[in-house]
Design an enzyme around this catalytic site. Structure first.
Site, PDB file in Angstrom:
ATOM      1  N   GLY A 113       0.789  -1.226   0.000  1.00 24.13           N
ATOM      2  CA  GLY A 113       0.000   0.000   0.000  1.00 24.13           C
ATOM      3  C   GLY A 113       0.822   1.276   0.000  1.00 24.13           C
ATOM      4  O   GLY A 113       0.254   2.373   0.097  1.00 24.13           O
ATOM      5  N   GLY A 123       3.604  -3.199  -4.126  1.00 22.31           N
ATOM      6  CA  GLY A 123       3.437  -3.455  -5.555  1.00 22.31           C
ATOM      7  C   GLY A 123       3.689  -2.167  -6.316  1.00 22.31           C
ATOM      8  O   GLY A 123       4.721  -1.967  -6.971  1.00 22.31           O
ATOM      9  N   ARG A 124       2.729  -1.237  -6.147  1.00 18.61           N
ATOM     10  CA  ARG A 124       2.796   0.056  -6.844  1.00 18.61           C
ATOM     11  C   ARG A 124       4.134   0.764  -6.616  1.00 18.61           C
ATOM     12  O   ARG A 124       4.705   1.328  -7.546  1.00 18.61           O
ATOM     13  CB  ARG A 124       1.666   0.919  -6.268  1.00 18.61           C
ATOM     14  CG  ARG A 124       1.528   2.309  -6.792  1.00 18.61           C
ATOM     15  CD  ARG A 124       0.560   3.094  -5.877  1.00 18.61           C
ATOM     16  NE  ARG A 124      -0.579   2.298  -5.476  1.00 18.61           N
ATOM     17  CZ  ARG A 124      -1.734   2.252  -6.121  1.00 18.61           C
ATOM     18  NH1 ARG A 124      -1.908   2.991  -7.179  1.00 18.61           N
ATOM     19  NH2 ARG A 124      -2.707   1.487  -5.675  1.00 18.61           N
ATOM     20  N   CYS A 126     -15.570   4.177 -26.680  1.00 17.72           N
ATOM     21  CA  CYS A 126     -16.941   4.689 -26.724  1.00 17.72           C
ATOM     22  C   CYS A 126     -17.526   4.815 -25.326  1.00 17.72           C
ATOM     23  O   CYS A 126     -18.473   4.108 -24.973  1.00 17.72           O
ATOM     24  CB  CYS A 126     -17.788   3.777 -27.597  1.00 17.72           C
ATOM     25  SG  CYS A 126     -17.317   3.943 -29.301  1.00 17.72           S
ATOM     26  N   GLU A 127     -16.920   5.647 -24.523  1.00 17.79           N
ATOM     27  CA  GLU A 127     -17.363   5.932 -23.156  1.00 17.79           C
ATOM     28  C   GLU A 127     -16.975   7.366 -22.877  1.00 17.79           C
ATOM     29  O   GLU A 127     -15.806   7.724 -23.072  1.00 17.79           O
ATOM     30  CB  GLU A 127     -16.586   5.082 -22.134  1.00 17.79           C
ATOM     31  CG  GLU A 127     -16.928   3.632 -22.060  1.00 17.79           C
ATOM     32  CD  GLU A 127     -18.210   3.357 -21.312  1.00 17.79           C
ATOM     33  OE1 GLU A 127     -18.640   4.214 -20.508  1.00 17.79           O
ATOM     34  OE2 GLU A 127     -18.787   2.296 -21.556  1.00 17.79           O
ATOM     35  N   TYR A 183      -0.858  -1.309 -12.020  1.00 16.80           N
ATOM     36  CA  TYR A 183      -2.319  -1.371 -12.175  1.00 16.80           C
ATOM     37  C   TYR A 183      -2.819  -0.700 -13.456  1.00 16.80           C
ATOM     38  O   TYR A 183      -3.933  -0.189 -13.500  1.00 16.80           O
ATOM     39  CB  TYR A 183      -3.027  -0.767 -10.939  1.00 16.80           C
ATOM     40  CG  TYR A 183      -2.588  -1.451  -9.659  1.00 16.80           C
ATOM     41  CD1 TYR A 183      -3.000  -2.753  -9.385  1.00 16.80           C
ATOM     42  CD2 TYR A 183      -1.749  -0.821  -8.757  1.00 16.80           C
ATOM     43  CE1 TYR A 183      -2.581  -3.403  -8.234  1.00 16.80           C
ATOM     44  CE2 TYR A 183      -1.322  -1.460  -7.606  1.00 16.80           C
ATOM     45  CZ  TYR A 183      -1.736  -2.750  -7.354  1.00 16.80           C
ATOM     46  OH  TYR A 183      -1.315  -3.396  -6.216  1.00 16.80           O
TER      47      TYR A 183
HETATM   48  C1  LIG Z   1      -2.925  -8.282   0.009  1.00 15.90           C
HETATM   49  C2  LIG Z   1      -2.281  -7.226  -0.789  1.00 15.90           C
HETATM   50  N1  LIG Z   1      -0.953  -7.059  -0.665  1.00 15.90           N
HETATM   51  C3  LIG Z   1      -0.306  -6.111  -1.376  1.00 15.90           C
HETATM   52  C4  LIG Z   1      -0.992  -5.290  -2.251  1.00 15.90           C
HETATM   53  C5  LIG Z   1      -0.204  -4.269  -3.028  1.00 15.90           C
HETATM   54  O1  LIG Z   1      -0.632  -2.987  -2.802  1.00 15.90           O
HETATM   55  P1  LIG Z   1       0.206  -1.773  -3.415  1.00 15.90           P
HETATM   56  O2  LIG Z   1       0.402  -2.052  -4.854  1.00 15.90           O
HETATM   57  O3  LIG Z   1      -0.644  -0.589  -3.171  1.00 15.90           O
HETATM   58  O4  LIG Z   1       1.500  -1.733  -2.673  1.00 15.90           O
HETATM   59  C6  LIG Z   1      -2.372  -5.414  -2.395  1.00 15.90           C
HETATM   60  C7  LIG Z   1      -3.114  -4.543  -3.303  1.00 15.90           C
HETATM   61  O5  LIG Z   1      -4.284  -4.547  -3.455  1.00 15.90           O
HETATM   62  C8  LIG Z   1      -3.037  -6.415  -1.641  1.00 15.90           C
HETATM   63  O6  LIG Z   1      -4.348  -6.607  -1.748  1.00 15.90           O
END
Ligand SMILES: Cc1ncc(COP(=O)(O)O)c(C=O)c1O
Length: 472
Positions: free
Chosen positions: A272, A316-317, A389-390, A419
């Site tokens: 997150g 992730g992000r 088309c939105e 994402y």
């Molecule tokens: C269980 C879990 N871990 C990690 C992540 C990665 O989140 P982020 O890309 O915001 O770091 C997510 C994203 O939805 C998640 O659901």
């Protein structure tokens, strides 16, 4: 008095002194302009990339991914060592997963978190050691669980009582022992600077805290399951530590109570960590976040008189987001008169919600810059839209772009590494764009673009010769 068009601008958006600048927080560290004014990523000009691979094109800066992965690894290693424990960093593959990216992050010492059978297969195809995989998901099928147990996934993060019984049956049948964590809902939901703490959170993932002890007790009864600890993910695009701190404090009460029934070696606090999408975003450096989050856990453990567990995190992000830049070609521009002299400039590009659904899906904000040259026109509030088309097919809702942006120009949208490709679709039968990595002046295709043949290949109404049965 703002000029009329600017009355459409959101409060946070400032008119840039230079609408060709590349704010460092938003762009990969390698981003620059060459002598002709074209955007250059890792030594490769956007104009060359577009000429070679076409547009739209997702460009991923390999060094940016690697250096972010290294930064997370070393920040959490250092913070954990200061608190007498260890930390593992799992790359959350849902942000963007291909075999190449999986290999980069593993090279840099990360593990990989997958959340479907498909992501699991990509990680395995990349050669990621199964023992370093975590497997998430609120509705893992029996087949997916069987596959995970069969290949020896390091940990399965269980999400429901039904999943526990599925795993009990699989391990009884196969004789395997599977390590599991239990996903809990701490009642803390965080986004950017805010977090919301409730006793009950209305969501599909995990066990509410009051039910988790019973789930753990059941796991401890099952010979084939090895209970490793608790897991909690509180949200996405978080800038501060307050939400993590509150969530950890709630979970540590349960963690401490569970120690009465046996070992609880791990605690996974999820991902997150936020990134900058626009120049007003100011994410806290990972060294600070890691230090403060781990210190908060250690203090919470000391207050409860328990050892600090081994920690894990799942960004992730923050690993891949800033490394991605999407290149589009401008097709049309249009000034739409909204009354009272207010005009909105629409700039249509050759992709849209099929390669970046985040704006349409969550109202996400992005920024954009001219990529094929520097513009001469005064900054003009613009909305970058796709070709679908939105009317909600918006790529960048509000951005000041040079007033002379014209058809044929290349536009670059930064911070599209996470994402975007992973949420891409074929809406309107638009083929998904290729993904190329750039490093040291070289570009390499890591995921090829879809072709019209790909689009037609699943249509059972077309025979091998390419004609519909009714044509014959
Ligand atoms: C269980 C879990 N871990 C990690 C992540 C990665 O989140 P982020 O890309 O915001 O770091 C997510 C994203 O939805 C998640 O659901």
């Amino acid at each position: 008095m703002l000029p009329p068009a600017d009355s459409l601008a959101p409060e946070w958006l400032v008119v840039p002194e230079d609408a060709n600048d590349l704010p460092p927080a938003v762009w990969p560290a390698s981003a620059a302009r060459d002598r002709d004014g074209a955007l250059v990523l890792a030594g490769v000009a956007a104009t060359d990339l577009a000429r070679t691979f076409g547009t739209p094109l997702l460009v991923l800066d390999e060094d940016e991914v690697r250096s972010r992965a290294r930064a997370f690894r070393s920040a959490f290693d250092a913070a954990a060592a200061d608190s007498g424990t260890t930390a593992q960093v799992y790359y959350a593959g849902k942000a963007f997963l291909s075999t190449t990216v999986a290999r980069w992050v593993v090279d840099e010492g990360l593990r990989v978190d997958v959340c479907t059978g498909g992501e699991l297969e990509v990680a395995l195809a990349a050669g990621v050691a199964p023992a370093s995989l975590g497997f998430h998901g609120n509705n893992k099928s029996v087949r997916e669980l069987e596959r995970a147990v069969e290949v020896g996934v390091g940990s399965i993060i269980v999400d429901s009582a039904i999943e526990i019984e599925r795993l009990a049956a699989i391990t009884a049948r196969t004789g395997a022992t599977q390590r599991v964590l239990v996903r809990v809902i701490s009642g803390v939901h965080a986004e950017t600077h805010e977090f919301l703490a409730t006793a009950h959170e209305d969501q599909k993932f995990g066990f509410p805290l009051p039910d988790a002890a019973q789930a753990v007790a059941r796991i401890r009864e099952i010979p084939g399951l090895d209970f490793a600890g608790l897991h909690c993910h509180i949200g996405s695009q978080i800038f501060g530590v307050a939400g993590f701190r509150e969530s950890a404090s709630r979970i540590l009460d349960l963690h401490a109570a569970l120690l009465d029934g046996g070992a609880v070696p791990q605690l996974n606090l999820g991902g997150g960590f936020g990134i900058a999408y626009t120049s007003v975003d100011d994410p806290t450096p990972i060294e600070t976040l890691a230090g403060e989050i781990v210190a908060a856990v250690a203090e919470g453990c000391a207050a409860r008189g328990i050892d600090v567990p081994a920690l894990s995190f799942e960004p992730g992000r923050a690993i891949v987001g800033t490394a991605g830049v999407t290149l589009y070609e401008v097709g049309t521009t249009k000034d739409v008169e909204l009354g009272s002299g207010i005009v909105r400039r629409y700039i249509s590009v050759d992709g849209g919600m099929s390669d970046n659904a985040r704006t349409a899906l969550y109202g996400a904000q992005f920024s954009a810059r001219l990529a094929s040259r520097v513009g001469d026109g005064d900054p003009q509030l613009s909305r970058v839209v796709g070709k679908h088309c939105e009317s909600g097919d918006i790529v960048v809702d509000h951005e000041y772009l040079p007033g002379d942006v014209a058809p044929g120009d290349l536009l670059a949208v930064p911070a599209t590494g996470a994402y975007c490709a992973s949420l891409a679709s074929n809406y309107n039968h638009v083929p998904r764009p290729p993904i190329v990595s750039v490093r040291d002046g070289r570009a390499t295709v890591i995921v090829r673009g879809e072709t019209v043949a790909d689009l037609l290949s699943r249509d059972a109404g077309i025979d091998a010769a390419g004609s519909a049965p009714s044509d014959r």
